[in-house]
Structure formats: structure tokens, C-alpha cells
Design an enzyme around this catalytic site. Sequence first.
Site, short mmCIF file in Angstrom:
data_model
loop_
_atom_site.label_atom_id
_atom_site.label_comp_id
_atom_site.label_asym_id
_atom_site.label_seq_id
_atom_site.Cartn_x
_atom_site.Cartn_y
_atom_site.Cartn_z
N GLN A 4 50.54 108.39 12.77
CA GLN A 4 51.50 108.90 11.79
C GLN A 4 50.78 109.68 10.69
OE1 GLN A 4 55.11 106.70 10.41
NE2 GLN A 4 53.78 106.14 8.71
N ARG A 28 57.67 93.83 11.31
CA ARG A 28 58.08 93.26 12.60
C ARG A 28 57.51 91.86 12.83
NH1 ARG A 28 57.69 98.78 13.90
NH2 ARG A 28 59.65 99.58 14.70
N HIS A 50 52.57 97.35 2.19
CA HIS A 50 53.27 98.36 1.39
C HIS A 50 52.79 98.29 -0.06
CE1 HIS A 50 56.52 97.34 4.50
NE2 HIS A 50 56.25 98.61 4.72
P1 AMP Z 1 56.95 101.14 7.27
O1 AMP Z 1 57.83 100.50 6.25
O2 AMP Z 1 56.53 100.23 8.36
O3 AMP Z 1 57.44 102.49 7.73
O4 AMP Z 1 55.59 101.44 6.50
C1 AMP Z 1 55.58 102.22 5.32
C2 AMP Z 1 54.16 102.58 5.00
O5 AMP Z 1 53.39 101.39 4.83
C3 AMP Z 1 53.50 103.38 6.14
O6 AMP Z 1 52.68 104.39 5.57
C4 AMP Z 1 52.68 102.33 6.83
O7 AMP Z 1 51.56 102.86 7.50
C5 AMP Z 1 52.26 101.46 5.67
N1 AMP Z 1 51.89 100.13 6.14
C6 AMP Z 1 52.59 99.33 6.99
N2 AMP Z 1 51.89 98.21 7.24
C7 AMP Z 1 50.74 98.30 6.54
C8 AMP Z 1 49.60 97.46 6.39
N3 AMP Z 1 49.50 96.28 7.01
N4 AMP Z 1 48.58 97.87 5.60
C9 AMP Z 1 48.66 99.08 4.95
N5 AMP Z 1 49.71 99.91 5.06
C10 AMP Z 1 50.72 99.54 5.84
#
Ligand code: AMP
Length: 280
Positions: A151, A185, A33
Site C-alpha cells: 500500500q 482483524r 494506528h
Molecule cells: P487500516 O485502518 O487497517 O486501513 O490502517 C490504517 C493505517 O494504519 C494504514 O496506513 C496501516 O498500514 C496502518 N497500520 C495498520 N496496522 C498497523 C500496525 N500494526 N503498525 C503500524 N501501522 C499500522
Amino acid sequence: MKVVRTVAALREVLADTGRVGFVPTMGALHEGHLSLVQAARAAGGTVVLSVFVNPTQFDEASDLDAYPRDERRDLTLAEQAGVDLVFVPGVGEMYPDGFATTVSVTGPLTETLEGAHRGRAHFDGVATVVAKLLLAVRPDAAYFGEKDAQQVVVVRRMVRDLGLPVEVVASPTARDTDGLALSSRNARLSAGERAQAAAIPRVLQSVVDAAARGETEASLLRDRARAGLTAAGLAVEYVEIADPDTLEPVAQCSGRELVLVAARAGAVRLIDNMPLGGSR
Ligand code: AMP
């Protein structure tokens, strides 16, 4: 750093700002993030981060219940990363009583991969909440992770179809030292499951390497990857080699495809992907 919980307060704070970069998240912030925050900061202007665990995109009630939530920690990390404004709406703010509207991206894009395995409602939930967040924040650019490749494609389609005036920026996947893609997760993995999960990036990399050596037969690459993941103790949901723009599976690789995986380590469902041609 300001923290607001309503769209009205958000609009007030953003009333006279120039460029706005926006990073939507479900919290439990990690370096993935924060890499999106860095990308937003690099473009200049005000950086807005949202934290909202969106109930409508969860297809399993147990996954929603188990989703890690720690607002204080998230706010500290956001502030340290240089976020200017955090939007933390409650469920009632995003889905007021009588809420009856769904933004649905239809067709093959949402019927394959995650759509096939998590069900149609997942991407309806994503598209609806992202549309609402974009309308609330009205950013110039919104930043999404390539880790959730489908997504990104679905959001790009929705933004184009609805004519939303925002640039969708995709950012590379941030990984742990052993290659495992960072994910909220991951905190739920036991030590043994964590070791199994590390096979995911290894197997994805072996597909990339095989493609680089000239292997073009997608079914062969897929079968080998599936065997590798299964041997590591993972329960594979899918391994697919797909066009990066349409996410349609291919039979022959040209080198520009993505290899995508969803697999469970114990009860924890993990997804990851890599571009066959190296970093995007
Ligand atoms: P989430 O909180 O899982 O919904 O993720 C929020 C945003 O962070 C989404 O655009 C995800 O694709 C991105 N994201 C989650 N994990 C990663 C990662 N390891 N590297 C880059 N972006 C990520």
C-alpha cells in the site's frame, strides 16, 4: 478534538491552519494506528485522523460486513492520543450518487502479492480513496504503516504520478508482545487462531535470521517459511521475498529485500512483512 463528517466542514476547520499531518484509517483503532498519530504529532502542527471503512477496497463482502466498527471507542482513543480533528465521512460523502471515477495505479506494482491475491480492484479502491482523502484534507504529510508495505509503495507511486503536494511517511509496524502485527482483524481470531497467527512473526524473523547468516537463495528461504507457516496450521496465500521499492520478487537476496506473507488463520486473512536487513 473536533469531529466533522463532510468535506465542506473539514475545509472550514482547516482553513487557517498551518502544517497538517494526516493519518487515514478504517477505524477499530489500535496501537498501530496510534503510533502513526504519534509520528504525525512529533512533526508538529494539526493532526487529522480519518475513519472510513472504504467499501471499494474490500474484495470479499463478508470481510466488509465483519469489519469491526465502534465510532465512540475510536473517538475516545483518538482524543487520548492527541488528534486535533477527526474526519468521519459517510459512504455518500465519499462516493456521491453517480460516482464514476477510479484512480488506478497500473503495472507490476499492483499485479503482484496483494494485487494478485485480492484482485486488481483492491488497489484501485485504495488509490481512489486515498486520493480523495488527500484532496479533502490537503495535508503536508500523510502517515502510512509499513505493515501494509505494498500500500505504501502504491500510494507513493500515485502521489508522484499525480504530483500531489504531500510527503508520504512510512511508520514501523507496531506489534503485540508475541510479535503479531497489530491489526483490526486480530479481534476476529479465536484463541486457537490467535496462537496460529503468532507463527507469522516467528517465521518472518527466522527468514531474517537465515538471511543474516548468509543464506541468499530466495526460493530456499521462501520454501522454509511456507513450511513453517503451514506446520503452524495457517493456510498460506503467499510468501515472497521482494525488492522494497518495486516489490518484484528476487531470486537472490542482497539483504535489502522485504519478506512478505499473507496467510489465513481460520477465516481471518492476515498480512505481515519484515525487512531482511533489520528495521527500516
Ligand atoms: P487500516 O485502518 O487497517 O486501513 O490502517 C490504517 C493505517 O494504519 C494504514 O496506513 C496501516 O498500514 C496502518 N497500520 C495498520 N496496522 C498497523 C500496525 N500494526 N503498525 C503500524 N501501522 C499500522
